[in-house]
Design a protein around this motif. Sequence first.
Motif, PDB file in Angstrom:
ATOM      1  N   MET A 146       0.866  -1.182   0.000  1.00  0.00           N
ATOM      2  CA  MET A 146       0.000   0.000   0.000  1.00  0.00           C
ATOM      3  C   MET A 146       0.902   1.231   0.000  1.00  0.00           C
ATOM      4  SD  MET A 146      -1.347   0.212   3.912  1.00  0.00           S
ATOM      5  CE  MET A 146      -1.219   1.980   4.056  1.00  0.00           C
ATOM      6  N   TYR A 147       0.333   2.368  -0.366  1.00  0.00           N
ATOM      7  CA  TYR A 147       1.182   3.526  -0.662  1.00  0.00           C
ATOM      8  C   TYR A 147       0.655   4.773   0.009  1.00  0.00           C
ATOM      9  CZ  TYR A 147       2.898   0.046  -3.696  1.00  0.00           C
ATOM     10  OH  TYR A 147       3.418  -1.133  -4.120  1.00  0.00           O
ATOM     11  N   ARG A 148       1.586   5.620   0.429  1.00  0.00           N
ATOM     12  CA  ARG A 148       1.221   6.837   1.123  1.00  0.00           C
ATOM     13  C   ARG A 148       2.094   7.972   0.609  1.00  0.00           C
ATOM     14  NH1 ARG A 148       0.722   5.417   7.316  1.00  0.00           N
ATOM     15  NH2 ARG A 148      -1.222   4.384   6.837  1.00  0.00           N
ATOM     16  N   SER A 149       1.462   9.047   0.225  1.00  0.00           N
ATOM     17  CA  SER A 149       2.236  10.152  -0.379  1.00  0.00           C
ATOM     18  C   SER A 149       2.831  11.036   0.707  1.00  0.00           C
ATOM     19  CB  SER A 149       1.343  10.978  -1.299  1.00  0.00           C
ATOM     20  OG  SER A 149       0.328  11.603  -0.526  1.00  0.00           O
ATOM     21  N   GLU A 150       3.633  10.440   1.593  1.00  0.00           N
ATOM     22  CA  GLU A 150       4.286  11.206   2.657  1.00  0.00           C
ATOM     23  C   GLU A 150       5.177  12.286   2.044  1.00  0.00           C
ATOM     24  OE1 GLU A 150       3.931  10.597   5.914  1.00  0.00           O
ATOM     25  OE2 GLU A 150       3.709   8.445   6.278  1.00  0.00           O
ATOM     26  N   LEU A 151       5.273  13.428   2.699  1.00  0.00           N
ATOM     27  CA  LEU A 151       6.181  14.467   2.227  1.00  0.00           C
ATOM     28  C   LEU A 151       7.612  14.063   2.568  1.00  0.00           C
ATOM     29  CD1 LEU A 151       4.097  17.597   3.283  1.00  0.00           C
ATOM     30  CD2 LEU A 151       4.278  16.531   1.021  1.00  0.00           C
ATOM     31  N   SER A 152       8.552  14.464   1.688  1.00  0.00           N
ATOM     32  CA  SER A 152       9.916  13.938   1.867  1.00  0.00           C
ATOM     33  C   SER A 152      10.541  14.397   3.186  1.00  0.00           C
ATOM     34  CB  SER A 152      10.794  14.303   0.677  1.00  0.00           C
ATOM     35  OG  SER A 152      10.766  15.686   0.474  1.00  0.00           O
ATOM     36  N   GLY A 153      10.088  15.539   3.738  1.00  0.00           N
ATOM     37  CA  GLY A 153      10.666  16.031   4.989  1.00  0.00           C
ATOM     38  C   GLY A 153      10.498  15.093   6.165  1.00  0.00           C
ATOM     39  N   VAL A 154       9.460  14.263   6.162  1.00  0.00           N
ATOM     40  CA  VAL A 154       9.191  13.422   7.331  1.00  0.00           C
ATOM     41  C   VAL A 154       9.703  11.992   7.151  1.00  0.00           C
ATOM     42  CG1 VAL A 154       7.124  14.745   7.907  1.00  0.00           C
ATOM     43  CG2 VAL A 154       6.895  12.668   6.533  1.00  0.00           C
ATOM     44  N   LEU A 155      10.348  11.717   6.023  1.00  0.00           N
ATOM     45  CA  LEU A 155      10.741  10.341   5.738  1.00  0.00           C
ATOM     46  C   LEU A 155      12.059   9.998   6.417  1.00  0.00           C
ATOM     47  CD1 LEU A 155       9.903  10.436   1.953  1.00  0.00           C
ATOM     48  CD2 LEU A 155       8.548   9.389   3.760  1.00  0.00           C
ATOM     49  N   GLY A 156      12.182   8.765   6.887  1.00  0.00           N
ATOM     50  CA  GLY A 156      13.445   8.378   7.488  1.00  0.00           C
ATOM     51  C   GLY A 156      13.524   6.887   7.683  1.00  0.00           C
ATOM     52  N   GLY A 157      14.597   6.280   7.149  1.00  0.00           N
ATOM     53  CA  GLY A 157      14.818   4.855   7.381  1.00  0.00           C
ATOM     54  C   GLY A 157      13.609   4.024   7.017  1.00  0.00           C
ATOM     55  N   LEU A 158      13.220   3.140   7.931  1.00  0.00           N
ATOM     56  CA  LEU A 158      12.094   2.236   7.661  1.00  0.00           C
ATOM     57  C   LEU A 158      10.812   2.682   8.377  1.00  0.00           C
ATOM     58  CD1 LEU A 158      13.790  -1.287   8.053  1.00  0.00           C
ATOM     59  CD2 LEU A 158      13.106  -0.199   5.916  1.00  0.00           C
ATOM     60  N   GLU A 302       7.925  -2.741   7.325  1.00  0.00           N
ATOM     61  CA  GLU A 302       9.030  -1.777   7.454  1.00  0.00           C
ATOM     62  C   GLU A 302       9.140  -1.273   8.897  1.00  0.00           C
ATOM     63  OE1 GLU A 302       6.657  -1.664   5.160  1.00  0.00           O
ATOM     64  OE2 GLU A 302       7.775  -2.185   3.342  1.00  0.00           O
ATOM     65  N   ARG A 303       8.010  -0.785   9.419  1.00  0.00           N
ATOM     66  CA  ARG A 303       8.024  -0.247  10.783  1.00  0.00           C
ATOM     67  C   ARG A 303       8.348  -1.345  11.797  1.00  0.00           C
ATOM     68  NH1 ARG A 303       3.094   3.430  12.415  1.00  0.00           N
ATOM     69  NH2 ARG A 303       4.333   4.906  11.214  1.00  0.00           N
TER      70      ARG A 303
END
Length: 414
Positions: A146-158, A302-303
């Motif tokens: 499944m997919y989530r259009s998270e903004l790149s600023g909040v992304l990190g690791g897994l 991932e989490r």
Amino acid sequence: MTPCLPGRTPGSWSFALSTERLTMNDHRRLGRELGIFDTDPLIGSGLPYWLPAGAAVRKAIEDYVHELERRDGYLHVNSPVLGKRELYERSGHWAHYAEDMFPPMEVGGEEFVLRPSLCPHHALVYRSRQRSHRDLPLRLAELGGMYRSELSGVLGGLTRVRAIQLNDGHVFCAPEQAAAEVSAALDLIEAAHERLGIRAARYRLSLRGDGEKFVDDPAMWLRSESVLRDVLRQRGRPYDEEHGEGAFYGPKIDIQIADPAGREATLSTVQVDYFQPERFDLRYAGGGRPVMVHRSVVGGIERLVAHLIEVHGGAFPAWLAPVQAVVLPLSDAEAPAAAEVLRRCVAAGLRAELAPADRGSLGARIRAHRLVPYQLVVGPREVASGRAAVRLRDGSQAGEVPIEQLAAQSRPFG
Ligand SMILES: [Zn+2]
């Protein structure tokens, strides 16, 4: 010696650690060092890929959860990771969840969306056949993307990713069965947490908040909330109630985990939903409308793996370890015997690798493989006996343990 495998030596998992002392269990640093995952700007942020050690851990989790669900009466299905825009309009995602979704892709005059959840697909699987009351509860499960259009600023690791491999499941049941199914899902979650060696930070009953993010049907919310609240009270486990954290279609029991810095995230969840069965006009013979109990036993893989790395500091339980056994010949003279021990480990189902004598002293090789549960030392005495002396990662000696026994100890269900 009778070879039972094609003559291939397992490749190295790039698992040997630097001998530096590991300090803080940050999953991003440790995950790269253990060869679990990595990222590449050319693939994009929030889109990690799994290296061999990570793929091994992930497969072990997937197999375990699949078997746990199978034993609990679930049937597994597979469904596509995208669907037409109309599907998500029908499910309610388009109206209530669009800001978290990737924009539609136009193909042949139709619009397709990467799915933000698996629920709509499973509702259609339910609807694909005539159902009667005696078919219920129908428990469907899938490990799917499944997919989530998270903004790149909040992304990190897994922990924050744009592509999630979700352990998902939906129980379609009669209204009077819902409470028992919620409770059974919590049993499953608690069993999995124990096996994985993780502990919940707290249980949260996540309720609707204000605004158009939530379906506006107060009577429906009251009904679904009371099912979850009754189950929680009956189980006698403390929990907090929080407004605004529910799904758009219904309340959730969220099982929260915390990282070493105390930051919380939801891992497992159980939800009661009267909304989507109505939107998809789900029925069973006699005119009944089923309830959908959404549940995820271990959440997104991932989490979960990020959390497992941090909780165990890389020293995973034997059934989860990327490398379960390392074979350590004392010197080059034991190389043929060590190769045979390795062959027997692999044939018995263990994930095993060889650390040959030319990679340093025995002590240095043990340090480099200190997270591997079983360290099999092969010296002149072991050559004579045809066995290996098993050293555990806490430094204790287990003596000569048959390889089949090590393999049995390394399975999640024994
Ligand atoms: Zn769902």
